[in-house]
Design an enzyme around this catalytic site. Structure first.
Site, PDB file in Angstrom:
ATOM      1  N   ILE A 505      34.641  26.281  59.070  1.00  0.00           N
ATOM      2  CA  ILE A 505      36.110  26.317  59.131  1.00  0.00           C
ATOM      3  C   ILE A 505      36.615  26.960  60.416  1.00  0.00           C
ATOM      4  CG2 ILE A 505      36.455  26.329  56.643  1.00  0.00           C
ATOM      5  CD1 ILE A 505      36.746  29.343  56.732  1.00  0.00           C
ATOM      6  N   SER A 507      35.228  28.563  64.693  1.00  0.00           N
ATOM      7  CA  SER A 507      34.172  29.028  65.587  1.00  0.00           C
ATOM      8  C   SER A 507      34.813  29.633  66.822  1.00  0.00           C
ATOM      9  CB  SER A 507      33.234  27.880  65.985  1.00  0.00           C
ATOM     10  OG  SER A 507      33.942  26.880  66.695  1.00  0.00           O
ATOM     11  N   ASP A 622      42.777  40.652  71.820  1.00  0.00           N
ATOM     12  CA  ASP A 622      42.603  39.201  71.801  1.00  0.00           C
ATOM     13  C   ASP A 622      43.609  38.536  70.862  1.00  0.00           C
ATOM     14  OD1 ASP A 622      41.534  36.817  72.612  1.00  0.00           O
ATOM     15  OD2 ASP A 622      39.783  36.901  71.319  1.00  0.00           O
TER      16      ASP A 622
END
Length: 856
Positions: A505, A507, A622
């Site tokens: 789902i 990566s 991030d």
């Protein structure tokens, strides 16, 4: 007539002073003591409405400990005390000077004082709400009792996030007790020696209104509440009352009471279960709920009997054993008394220290931890819970789930020599029993020492094993115990839960994510971590413990982890709507404006908590749409926070120059400037711009045409695009802001379902977030206030946004006209590499986030 009035005023003043009782306020160089005020029971100041009073007071009518207190006059209830941990005698004094309040003992030693003040004191005033305030000459507040609560809050008082109430030791001893009520941005929690035994959010009598971040707790005439910026987060509606208090009592119960007539009436109590308080039946006592009354029934568990008056609670029936104190008088020889199918209050709010282990491993963890006083083991799941530092009461499970077994740790105590052996010794003969037992005992002791040393050496070797090497042992999770760890999973269990990692789902640079279903039918997201470097497993577990203890409605919850051999996996709650980038840039239904706004606000709240609400500040580094996950109703939750220490040294070397994902990186990453939480603010601003436009901040404007294929080739068709130029949306947003043309920036797919003001609001906030200089960017708490409307909208500083013009020009210069194919969501698959310019900034700016996603 005039002399009479003058005489009357002098008489009244003399009467007030002689009685040592003042109304509303007193001025500096004032002194009061209980002995001087004994006729008034130590009272020297009343509020204007006489509802509250200030006194040097001895609670419980004892004659040794006196405190400076604010008291509700009608009920004689103490709502605040100054020197709670340093009482004075009846001759101790309260002294008011221009520097503040000081409480002195009979020898003139300072026992308590207000902190240093910014200006001189003009008066000490007691308000009609019970707030004791020091004012300066400008009528400004220098210090308030309401801002320094003890165990009680009253109407008009706020207990803000981060503050706490601490119980008193007893009704006559006001010193700080062992119970604490703490307010966080998402809950109110009761704890005893760090063990949680009640949460406001789990109380069925309290209604939760919203998932807003909490700001403060309060009581008022209509009830008990926790408020956020958007209104009430938790509420308990109660009958109207003129006086109401919320109090953490000496037994650990949190109560809300109102005053009616002459007595306080209890309106709410938490926890409601009498056996859920830590010492309902004292240490190791067995507590059983009574059906006949509200008072629980106390007894002792199997193999235990009532202790002495000095010890209290229950002690082992076998006199050769005693209950240890944590890490004190600790014997190396321990046993565990099985007390049957029971429960412990702390287990309801804590995660097991071990999952899917055996009973022996659970007991070993406790044996090797001097702070451990007992364990609870669940057969079906192999879960192991540990009691640490202090042991409270045990809860009976009468007829309930028999799967949880309790074991109390005991140590061997020194025993006297057998009476017969004593007599033999007195008769001059060496005891026969001793002659037989001593050699055996010596052999056993030597064997115990041998195995303990061998085990210690084995554990030391196991600690030295590097994560990158094949582990020669199994069960290595039992080696370490770190408080706060979430659930531990076996690799095989997660392999089974994900159907051998079948459903991918997500990566990224940090790992791959798979959908899984645990045995309890809960759906989870399992992340397989890659490239974590050669650090020890204990460092990994410590880091996970930090992440596992960060809880907020806008942060993805870490449910557990796996650290077995080379495998490192994280188990998160499953977010059924996927990531923001798929919902915003994908080919599915268009996100409506309100949904986009809710995502922006939720993300801002999550970041504000990471920056300001945690014990230790967390900088995400991030923030991007891929790391913002969505649940039902488009509730946004930030993922992948706090994992930077899991990177390999090679990746960590890149951190100093470009941590995170290009396109969302703040300019300070490129100038080796210090990295602060303002780097997250910049990234959030870039995400906010993408929420407005519905496209990536850097995209190619294209014209497209369709051409049907030859019917003989299958009858399909394809779309091709001729790219005419690259658009750097942040620059476009700046230009439209300068022109006031905000609707030009809205996602055209919204087709007018958004107003000028709504777009203006987000664009102005976003541009302020992406100021080039970090100090000019708002913090995330301020951003939340702007979004919610409580903080005025700022005006972006154009001089700090001119760098966007430079970026935009370099994008245009570096771009080339490229032929490409347009996919179904409108983005272009490049077939020619864009020419790199000499700008270090642009060297990485053109690549997609998938290609250059940093550590995460």
């Amino acid at each position: 007539m005039k002399p009479f009035i003058t005489f009357s005023c002098i008489f009244l003043l003399f009467t007030t002073i002689s009685a040592h009782s003042f109304s509303e306020y007193v001025t500096p160089n004032f002194t009061a003591s209980y002995l001087e005020l004994i006729d008034n029971f130590g009272t020297f100041l009343f509020s204007h409405n006489k509802t509250f009073k200030v006194a040097v007071f001895n609670p419980g009518s004892q004659q040794t400990s006196f405190y400076l207190c604010v008291i509700h006059a009608a009920s004689n209830t103490i709502i605040w005390s100054a020197n709670r941990d340093d009482p004075v005698s009846d001759s101790g004094k309260m002294h008011l000077t221009v520097k503040g309040i000081t409480v002195l003992d009979e020898n003139g030693n300072t026992k308590w004082s207000t902190p240093s003040l910014k200006s001189q004191v003009n008066r000490l005033e007691l308000t009609d709400m019970g707030n004791l305030i020091l004012f300066d000459n400008s009528n400004g507040s220098l210090w308030e009792s309401f801002q320094n609560p003890t165990d009680t809050i009253v109407i008009g008082q706020r207990l803000p996030v981060g503050a706490s109430l601490s119980s008193a030791a007893s009704n006559s001893d006001l010193s700080t007790g062992n119970y604490k009520l703490t307010i966080s941005s998402s809950d109110a929690v009761l704890q005893w020696y760090g063990q949680t035994y009640w949460k406001l959010s789990t109380d069925t009598k309290v209604y939760k209104n919203s998932n807003d971040m909490a700001k403060y707790m309060a009581v008022n005439n209509t009830g008990f509440y926790v408020f956020g910026d958007g209104g009430t987060v938790f509420q308990l509606q109660l009958p109207l009352a003129n006086f109401r208090i919320a109090k953490l009592g000496t037994s650990g119960l949190f109560t809300v009471n109102s005053f009616s007539g002459t007595d306080l009436k209890q309106e709410f109590v938490g926890p409601g279960n009498g056996c859920q308080t830590p010492l309902a039946c004292e240490r190791a006592g067995l507590c059983t709920e009574s059906t006949a009354s509200s008072t629980p029934v106390c007894s002792c568990p199997p193999n235990f009997h009532a202790g002495s008056d000095t010890f209290g609670g229950c002690v082992p029936s076998n006199g050769s054993y005693s209950l240890p104190l944590a890490c004190k008088n600790y014997s190396s020889v321990v046993s565990f008394f099985n007390i049957g199918s029971v429960q412990y209050f702390g287990n309801f709010y804590s995660d097991p220290i071990m999952y899917k282990g055996n009973l022996s491993s659970c007991q070993n963890l406790c044996s090797n931890n001097c702070s451990c006083l007992g364990i609870f083991y669940k057969n079906t799941s192999g879960s192991c819970y540990m009691i640490e530092n202090e042991m409270g009461s045990i809860q009976s499970r009468d007829g309930g789930d028999k799967d949880m077994l309790g074991f109390i740790k005991a140590i061997v105590v020194a025993s006297s020599i057998d009476v017969d052996d004593k007599q033999s010794s007195q008769n001059g003969g060496f005891p026969v029993v001793a002659a037989v037992l001593l050699p055996i005992a010596g052999f056993i002791i030597l064997m115990v020492i041998f195995f303990l040393v061998r085990r210690r050496l084995t554990l030391s070797k196991m600690q030295e094993v590097k994560l990158g090497k094949n582990s020669p042992y199994s069960g290595d999770l039992d080696v370490f115990y770190i408080p706060g760890l979430p659930a531990r999973f076996d690799y095989e269990e997660l392999e089974e839960a994900t159907d051998n990692f079948k459903t991918l789902i997500g990566s990224g640079g940090f790992g791959t994510v798979y959908k899984g279903v645990l045995p309890d039918k809960s759906v989870v997201a399992v992340k397989k971590i890659v490239n974590i470097g050669v650090q020890g497993k204990k460092d990994f577990c410590t880091e996970i413990a930090v992440i596992g203890n960060i809880h907020h409605v806008n942060l993805v919850k870490l449910k557990g982890f796996c650290a077995q051999g080379r495998h490192r996996l994280l188990v998160y709650e499953y977010m059924n709507r996927g990531s923001l980038d798929r919902n915003l840039f994908g080919g599915g239904p268009v996100l409506e404006w309100q949904e986009r706004f809710d995502v922006a606000l939720g993300t801002a709240r999550g970041l504000a908590y990471l920056h300001s609400g945690c014990e230790q500040k967390v900088i995400h580094c991030d923030i991007k749409p891929e790391n913002i996950l969505l649940q039902d109703q488009f509730q946004a939750k930030i993922s992948d926070f706090g994992l930077s220490k899991l990177l390999s040294p090679e990746q960590s070397g890149l951190f100093t120059t470009m941590r995170g994902t290009r396109g969302y990186l703040a300019p300070e990453w490129l100038t080796n400037s210090s990295i602060t939480e303002k780097t997250d603010v910049y990234s959030f601003g870039m995400v906010l711009l993408e929420l407005v436009s519905g496209r990536k901040n850097c995209y190619f404007r294209s014209r497209s045409h369709s051409m049907d294929n030859d019917s003989n080739s299958g009858g399909g068709h394809s779309s091709t695009s001729s790219i005419t130029g690259l658009v750097y949306f942040p620059l476009f947003a700046l230009e439209m802001h300068e022109q006031g043309s905000y609707l030009e920036l809205a996602d055209p797919r919204l087709e007018g379902r958004v107003t000028y003001k709504e777009v203006e609001k987000l664009i102005r906030i976003a541009l302020c977030c992406v100021h080039e200089e970090p100090p000019l960017r708002p913090n995330m708490v301020a951003v939340v206030g702007m979004l919610e409307g409580g903080t005025p909208l700022p005006h972006p500083r154009i001089e700090s946004l001119n760098f966007l013009r430079f970026y935009g020009r370099r994008y245009t210069e570096a771009s080339t006209i490229v032929e490409g194919h347009e996919n179904e969501n409108g983005s272009v698959m490049l077939q020619q590499t864009i020419m790199a310019s000499d700008s270090p900034t642009l060297a990485f700016s053109y690549m997609s986030s998938q290609n250059i996603s940093g550590p995460r």
